[in-house]
Each structure stands twice: as structure tokens, then as C-alpha cells.
Design an enzyme around this catalytic site. Sequence first.
Site, PDB file in Angstrom:
ATOM      1  N   GLU A 166      -1.354  -0.570   5.174  1.00 39.39           N
ATOM      2  CA  GLU A 166      -2.054  -0.666   6.459  1.00 39.39           C
ATOM      3  C   GLU A 166      -3.052   0.474   6.671  1.00 39.39           C
ATOM      4  O   GLU A 166      -2.881   1.322   7.564  1.00 39.39           O
ATOM      5  CB  GLU A 166      -1.049  -0.734   7.621  1.00 39.39           C
ATOM      6  CG  GLU A 166      -0.113  -1.924   7.508  1.00 39.39           C
ATOM      7  CD  GLU A 166       0.795  -2.100   8.719  1.00 39.39           C
ATOM      8  OE1 GLU A 166       0.755  -1.262   9.635  1.00 39.39           O
ATOM      9  OE2 GLU A 166       1.543  -3.095   8.738  1.00 39.39           O
ATOM     10  N   ASN A 192       0.175  -7.812   5.686  1.00 35.45           N
ATOM     11  CA  ASN A 192       1.221  -7.560   6.681  1.00 35.45           C
ATOM     12  C   ASN A 192       0.835  -8.334   7.935  1.00 35.45           C
ATOM     13  O   ASN A 192      -0.214  -8.069   8.532  1.00 35.45           O
ATOM     14  CB  ASN A 192       1.307  -6.069   7.006  1.00 35.45           C
ATOM     15  CG  ASN A 192       1.788  -5.243   5.827  1.00 35.45           C
ATOM     16  OD1 ASN A 192       2.037  -5.768   4.741  1.00 35.45           O
ATOM     17  ND2 ASN A 192       1.908  -3.948   6.034  1.00 35.45           N
ATOM     18  N   GLU A 219       4.677  -7.695   4.545  1.00 37.25           N
ATOM     19  CA  GLU A 219       5.500  -7.436   5.736  1.00 37.25           C
ATOM     20  C   GLU A 219       5.377  -8.612   6.687  1.00 37.25           C
ATOM     21  O   GLU A 219       4.277  -9.121   6.943  1.00 37.25           O
ATOM     22  CB  GLU A 219       5.024  -6.192   6.508  1.00 37.25           C
ATOM     23  CG  GLU A 219       5.380  -4.882   5.887  1.00 37.25           C
ATOM     24  CD  GLU A 219       4.975  -3.695   6.755  1.00 37.25           C
ATOM     25  OE1 GLU A 219       4.841  -3.842   7.993  1.00 37.25           O
ATOM     26  OE2 GLU A 219       4.768  -2.619   6.179  1.00 37.25           O
ATOM     27  N   ARG A 264      10.753  -3.619  -1.601  1.00 38.17           N
ATOM     28  CA  ARG A 264       9.544  -2.824  -1.407  1.00 38.17           C
ATOM     29  C   ARG A 264       9.905  -1.571  -0.610  1.00 38.17           C
ATOM     30  O   ARG A 264      10.374  -1.676   0.525  1.00 38.17           O
ATOM     31  CB  ARG A 264       8.505  -3.655  -0.642  1.00 38.17           C
ATOM     32  CG  ARG A 264       7.272  -2.860  -0.319  1.00 38.17           C
ATOM     33  CD  ARG A 264       6.238  -3.605   0.506  1.00 38.17           C
ATOM     34  NE  ARG A 264       5.223  -2.644   0.838  1.00 38.17           N
ATOM     35  CZ  ARG A 264       4.655  -2.512   2.028  1.00 38.17           C
ATOM     36  NH1 ARG A 264       4.943  -3.333   3.010  1.00 38.17           N
ATOM     37  NH2 ARG A 264       3.773  -1.567   2.242  1.00 38.17           N
ATOM     38  N   HIS A 273       2.631   5.292   2.747  1.00 38.04           N
ATOM     39  CA  HIS A 273       2.976   4.646   4.016  1.00 38.04           C
ATOM     40  C   HIS A 273       2.890   5.714   5.103  1.00 38.04           C
ATOM     41  O   HIS A 273       3.861   6.025   5.782  1.00 38.04           O
ATOM     42  CB  HIS A 273       4.361   4.008   3.923  1.00 38.04           C
ATOM     43  CG  HIS A 273       4.617   2.920   4.937  1.00 38.04           C
ATOM     44  ND1 HIS A 273       4.912   1.612   4.594  1.00 38.04           N
ATOM     45  CD2 HIS A 273       4.618   2.941   6.289  1.00 38.04           C
ATOM     46  CE1 HIS A 273       5.106   0.893   5.679  1.00 38.04           C
ATOM     47  NE2 HIS A 273       4.934   1.672   6.729  1.00 38.04           N
ATOM     48  N   TYR A 309       2.093  -9.873  11.745  1.00 41.34           N
ATOM     49  CA  TYR A 309       3.061  -9.921  12.842  1.00 41.34           C
ATOM     50  C   TYR A 309       2.624 -10.843  13.964  1.00 41.34           C
ATOM     51  O   TYR A 309       3.436 -11.527  14.562  1.00 41.34           O
ATOM     52  CB  TYR A 309       3.307  -8.509  13.402  1.00 41.34           C
ATOM     53  CG  TYR A 309       4.045  -7.646  12.415  1.00 41.34           C
ATOM     54  CD1 TYR A 309       5.430  -7.624  12.382  1.00 41.34           C
ATOM     55  CD2 TYR A 309       3.355  -6.881  11.468  1.00 41.34           C
ATOM     56  CE1 TYR A 309       6.125  -6.867  11.442  1.00 41.34           C
ATOM     57  CE2 TYR A 309       4.037  -6.119  10.528  1.00 41.34           C
ATOM     58  CZ  TYR A 309       5.426  -6.128  10.525  1.00 41.34           C
ATOM     59  OH  TYR A 309       6.110  -5.377   9.590  1.00 41.34           O
TER      60      TYR A 309
END
Length: 457
Positions: A159, A295, A356, A70, A114, A297
Site C-alpha cells: 500500500e 488490497n 488483502e 503472507r 509494510h 476493502y
Amino acid sequence: MPDSNFTWGVGTSAYQIEGARHADGKDPSIWDHFADTGRMPESGDVACNHYHRWREDVALMADMGIDAYRFSIAWTRVVHDGDGTPNTAGLDFYSRLVDALLATGITPWATLYHWDLPLVIQERGGWPERSTVGAFEHYAEVVGRSLGDRVHHWITHNEPWVAAFLGHFTGDFAPGLSDGGTALRAAHHILLSHGRAVDVLRSTSPGCEVGIALDCRPSTPASDDPADVAARHHFDGFRNRWFFDPVFGTGYPDDMVEAHRARGRIPGATGDPIPWDLDGDLHAIAAPIDFLGLNYYTSLVRGAGREESEESGVAPGPDVPEGYTEMGWPITPDAFAEYLVHVHETYRPAAMVITENGASYSDGPDPDGTIDDQRRIAYLDAHVDAVARAAAAGVPMTGYFVWSLLDNLEWTSGYAQRFGLVWVDHATGERIPKASARWYRDRIAAARVSASSRGPG
Ligand code: IFM
């Protein structure tokens, strides 16, 4: 993972790795400008010099045995002046990259946006202006026509919360604006451009799969106190639901429309329409997608009395026994598994891909030149396990991309925060695969063996 069609990949983005700021007629982006005006500790002018070392990077990926890569396309490389004629030299760079990936057996997954908006578009008002939607459609069409015969997996935006709110509300990210109403207009036009680009990509890249990569911050209330429960619900609306709900066809959440209005970000009285949300926009935003990219985290504990955009400084506690990454983010794989189930139950996407997931640790070369990043391995292992648990619970998980292939430019944190499976010496450009790269190669191989031993279905 459930079957042999599961996609294992790694991700990067253009500004974070490419460098070559002026090569082949590239125009400046808002991030070039952010760096030029002293808002960054370091710039992406050279970054990982991937623009010149991409062959080496493709070989590193081949060694890892990944299925898919990606990457994002720099709008400023491929369209002159934001919405002008195609820049053939810039398009050729991505065309060569795509051809090399395919020749190596790696499937390209391309992200259109992005965060690196052409500066010239920002000077005309940027995302808060509706005209930027049309410019993005034009960009999508140029890219789709050039690469759509070979790229069959597309992500419109990465995002959007970050682009809209860190860019226009907190001002921490480019373009560095700080106004709630401006952020909401930016968010709306980003979402609208997503929906429009889905249609453009379907017509220029026949048979392709299109999705969006939404960032998410799951949260739990600090206590059962109604004030903490309400604060958590508001945070969820501010951070997650404002994007997930319209993409999946239920429009902007009513509670958040009124919360934003009460804070002066949306003009008018209770129940009035949002002035920049025109007839048909919500229908366009809800264009059917083939997969939801997520994504992930970390997750947070929310209590009353915190600013809605404040995310740092959560005290360590029993909820985070795994500790923190070097970004200061709590390590919360159980919350990840729970959130995947929640997203599936709430929005019912056809397929879900982790676009991600990764961790920043600064482990560098030992005297013998090897890099033993065991903390990253532990983080990734726990999160891959969370994905497997969600899949076992019936969530249609179809892919997982580690962030990131390379130690790269972590935006306003500069090069100090290292997310890579591959170490990069930013003075020389030298790459050294870390222990985590070998772990990932072995993890993928084991998953393939296990999927094939179960057989079809
Ligand atoms: O490096 C970023 C990436 O650009 C977007 N998602 C989060 C990553 C880590 O902060």
C-alpha cells in the site's frame, strides 16, 4: 476458482503482530516513535506477541488448511542502523518461521515493506529523500540473500499510497508529516525502490515471483453532473492511478501531474518535468512484475466539494445494501468484481492476487467460549464470490489472502478494530479461532474438490 493452482492464504504484518520491540537488537521504527510520542492509542510493543508465539500461529494456519502465509519482515530487525550490517539474530527469526511454514506445507509470501521504516532513516529524511532508495535496496539484498533460497514469493511494498499520503500528506500515519510536495516525493522514492528491489530479489532469489501490493479505492460519481464526474476522476487519479500507471509503464498520469502542480505540490510551469523524477526512474519503476497484488476493502461514491484525501462519512444509500463494517467502510463486493475487470483491462497484469481483503467486527467469545462472527463470514463469502466472478470473466486471478490471521494492532485505531479469523486476548495473548476460520477452512476444501473434479485445464 478456475484451477487447482489457485493460492488461498492469510496475511499479517510485522508491526501489527510481532511485539518484542527490543528483542535481539531490533532498532526503533517510525511506528515505535509514533507510539512513543502519543500519536497512537496503543503501541505495538507487545501486539500479538507473535515473535514468541509464532509456532502456535503456524499451527493455527495449518489447521485452516491454507496454501500460503503472507507476512512482512521488519527492516529494523534485520539490518543494523537502517543501512548497516545484517542483524543475524533478527534474520534467524524469519528463517525459523520460513522453515516451519515449509515443513507444514505452507508457502511463505514475504513483504519487504509494510510501513515500518527504521527511525534512523527517517532522521536522515525518510522516503522524501532519494538516499532512502539505496538503503531499501541494501535491505532487500540482505533479506534476499538470507531467505531467497526458500522464499519464492515476494512483495516489495504494501500500500504505497498509505505510506506516502497518510504518512506525509494527511499526517495521520507515521511519520506524521503534512505536505503535498513531500508526499509526492515520498511516493516517487517508494515506487523507485519497488522497481529496484524487483531486480535485487530476482538476483538473490533465483526463480522467484515478485509483485507489489497496491491498495485501491474504486469509486463512482455521485451523479451525472460533470462536476461530480470530474471529482470522481480526480479522486481516482489521486488514490489509484498515481501508483498503478507508473508501475505498469505509462508514467504519472498527465491530468494528475497538472492537478498536483496547480495545488503547489510540483514546482514549475505546465509541461515542466517533475524535479525529483530523474531520467530512468520511470523505466526502473516499471520493472516487469510476476503478479499484481491488490488490497481491497471498500469502494466509495465521490461528488464535487470533498477534500481529495477525505474518505469517511459516505452516507448510507441504495448503493450499499450490505451495510458497513466496524471501520465504517461500505461493503461493496459488486464494485470489487467490476474493479478487478477494470484493472485487468487497463493494465493487463500477468496475474492478479488479492493480497488483502477482510472486515473488522468486534464479535468476541460467547459464554461457551466460541466466537460466531457471521458478519465476517458474509463479507468474506461475498468477496470470494466476486473474485470467482472476475475469474469467470477472464481476469487472471491466482490467489486470495484474507486480512488477517489474527486480531492485531490496527495502527492508529489500536486493538479495538478486529480483522482476525482468530481472536486474540490482548491481555493474555490467548488465541481462539472464530467461526470464520472454520468457514475459511471449509471454503478452501470445497474449492479444491471442485477444482480437482474439473481436472487439468
Ligand atoms: O490493517 C491494515 C493493513 O495493515 C493494511 N491494509 C489495510 C488493513 C486494514 O485497515
